[in-house]
Design a protein around this motif. Sequence first.
Motif, PDB file in Angstrom:
ATOM      1  N   VAL A 180       1.648   3.281  -9.728  1.00 52.28           N
ATOM      2  CA  VAL A 180       0.728   3.328  -8.594  1.00 52.28           C
ATOM      3  C   VAL A 180       0.823   4.706  -7.952  1.00 52.28           C
ATOM      4  N   GLY A 181      -0.338   5.295  -7.678  1.00 51.51           N
ATOM      5  CA  GLY A 181      -0.362   6.612  -7.041  1.00 51.51           C
ATOM      6  C   GLY A 181       0.140   6.548  -5.609  1.00 51.51           C
ATOM      7  N   ASP A 219      -1.754   4.680   2.266  1.00 53.39           N
ATOM      8  CA  ASP A 219      -0.798   4.566   1.159  1.00 53.39           C
ATOM      9  C   ASP A 219      -1.295   3.528   0.156  1.00 53.39           C
ATOM     10  N   ALA A 220      -1.151   3.845  -1.126  1.00 50.18           N
ATOM     11  CA  ALA A 220      -1.607   2.927  -2.172  1.00 50.18           C
ATOM     12  C   ALA A 220      -0.690   1.720  -2.315  1.00 50.18           C
ATOM     13  N   VAL A 363      -5.961   0.235  -3.898  1.00 55.33           N
ATOM     14  CA  VAL A 363      -4.858  -0.011  -2.971  1.00 55.33           C
ATOM     15  C   VAL A 363      -4.147  -1.290  -3.425  1.00 55.33           C
ATOM     16  N   HIS A 364      -2.834  -1.213  -3.604  1.00 58.29           N
ATOM     17  CA  HIS A 364      -2.065  -2.291  -4.216  1.00 58.29           C
ATOM     18  C   HIS A 364      -1.258  -3.101  -3.196  1.00 58.29           C
ATOM     19  N   GLN A 365      -1.050  -4.367  -3.565  1.00 52.30           N
ATOM     20  CA  GLN A 365      -0.103  -5.249  -2.871  1.00 52.30           C
ATOM     21  C   GLN A 365      -0.380  -5.358  -1.367  1.00 52.30           C
ATOM     22  N   LEU A 366      -1.676  -5.413  -1.045  1.00 53.87           N
ATOM     23  CA  LEU A 366      -2.056  -5.641   0.350  1.00 53.87           C
ATOM     24  C   LEU A 366      -1.798  -7.086   0.747  1.00 53.87           C
TER      25      LEU A 366
END
Length: 448
Positions: A180-181, A219-220, A363-366
Motif C-alpha cells: 500500500v502506498g 494516508d492510504a 484508500v485501504h482499511q477504512l
Amino acid sequence: MRASQSRTEGALDGEQLRDRIATELARARARSTLLTEVVDDADLIRQHSPLMSPLVWDLAHVGNQEELWLVRDVGGREPVRCDIDELYDAFKQPRRDRPALPLLPPAEARAYLATVRDKVHDLLDAVAFTGRPLVADGFAFGMIVQHEQQHDETMLATHQLRSGPAALHAPPPPEPSVRVGAEVLVPAGEFSMGTDTDPWALDNERPAHRVDLPAYVIDAAPVTNGQYAAFIADGGYTEQRWWSPAGWEHRVREQLSAPMHWRRDGDDWCCRRFGRWARVRADEPVVHVCWYEAQAYAAWAGKRLPTEAEWEKAARWDPTTGRSRRYPWGDDDPTEAHANLDQRHLWPAPVGAYPAGASPLGVHQLIGDVWEWTSTAFDGHPGFTAFPYREYSEVFFGDDYRVLRGGSFGTDRSACRGTFRNWDYPIRRQIFSGFRCARDVRPDESYR
Ligand SMILES: [Fe+2]
C-alpha cells in the motif's frame, strides 16, 4: 448472506425482513453469550476498570433495552420486569457506580434475556413493518441489533482490560497481500455525506447532504505501530511542541509514554492482547491511542487528523459516478474479504491485508481494524432530527466528544457502515482506537 441485502431492506418483503431480523438478533446473542460464558460468575460481577461496567451489567442492560423498545413500545405488551428499568438506565447509573448496584446475578440476567427474546420472537411473527416510523423497514429491530452489538464491543474492551489468563481465542488476521502506498490525493469538489436511504442508519447519520471540500491528501492506511514507535523514539512524548495545550496537560498528568497496553522489551515493544503478551508488529495499525496522542503524532509527522467529512469522502466517494457508496468497496455488505470486522480476529490486520476493501481512490482499511479518530467534534448533520429519542445522539453533541469512524476488529458489520459515527472523549483509549493522518495539498502537487 445475500449480496446487497441490507441496502434493499425497503424492498424486502415482510418474510424476508423477518428472516433477516431473526438472523441478526441470533448473531448478536451468540456473541453476547460467548463474551459472558468464557469467564466465571465472579469475573462477570467484578469491575475490571472504573471506565467499564461489570460484564453482567452490560448483559442485563442489553435485555432491558430490548424489552423497553421491542416488547413494550413496538409490541405494546406487558412489562417483563419494570422493577429493574432504573438499574439498567445508562443515564441514571454512572459506570463507576454500577458494581455497587443490586444487579441481577448472572443466572438471573441470562434467564431475563431469554424471556425477553422469546417475547420478541413472538411479536416478530406478527408485526407489520409499516405505519409508525419506529417499525418501518424493521428500524426498531435494527436499532436493538446494533445496540447489542455495540455493547458486545464494549464487553470486548472490558475483556482487554481484565487481568488473569486469556479467555478469548481467535485466529490471527490475514497477512498482507499487496503493498500500500503512503498517501492518496482526493480532488476538490462536492460529495454526498450521510444517508437518507440506509434503513437501519441511526439518527446521527442522517440526513444526506452535500459537502464541498478543497483537495486534500489522506494516508492510504492507518498509522502503523512502526510509524508510531518512530514518533516515540524521536521524543514524541517528551516534546511539548507536538501537543495541544490540553493534550500536553493530559499527557503529563497521566504520564502517558506509549499506547495503552504497551511495555518495553529491550529496544522493542510488547503489547498485551486479551491476556497474552506479543511482540508489537511494525506493519499493524496502532491501537489504544487517545485523540490527544493521535493529534500529537500527526503534528510530528507534519500532518493533521482528517476532518470527519474528509474521512467520509475518502471512504465513500466514487470518482467515476460521483455518488457515495455504502462502503469503500461498493454497496454490498462486508464479507471476510473486505474488512477485519465481527471479532473474527482479536487485533488489527497488517496494512495490505484487505485489498478488496479499498476505496476507488485506493484508500485501504477504512472499515474495520481500528476506529479512526477525526478532528471533528460530534454534532448533528445539517437538518438533524432526533429519532427515536434525544438520548441516542443529541445529548452528546458539542465540543466534549470527538468523532471516530470506520469500526474496529471488534465492531460487528451490522453496526458499521460508511456513514456510521462513533464518538468519545479525547482522553479515551481503552476503546479500539487508532487513526490516519491527512494534510492540505502542497502548491507543487497536481491532480492525477
Ligand atoms: Fe446501551
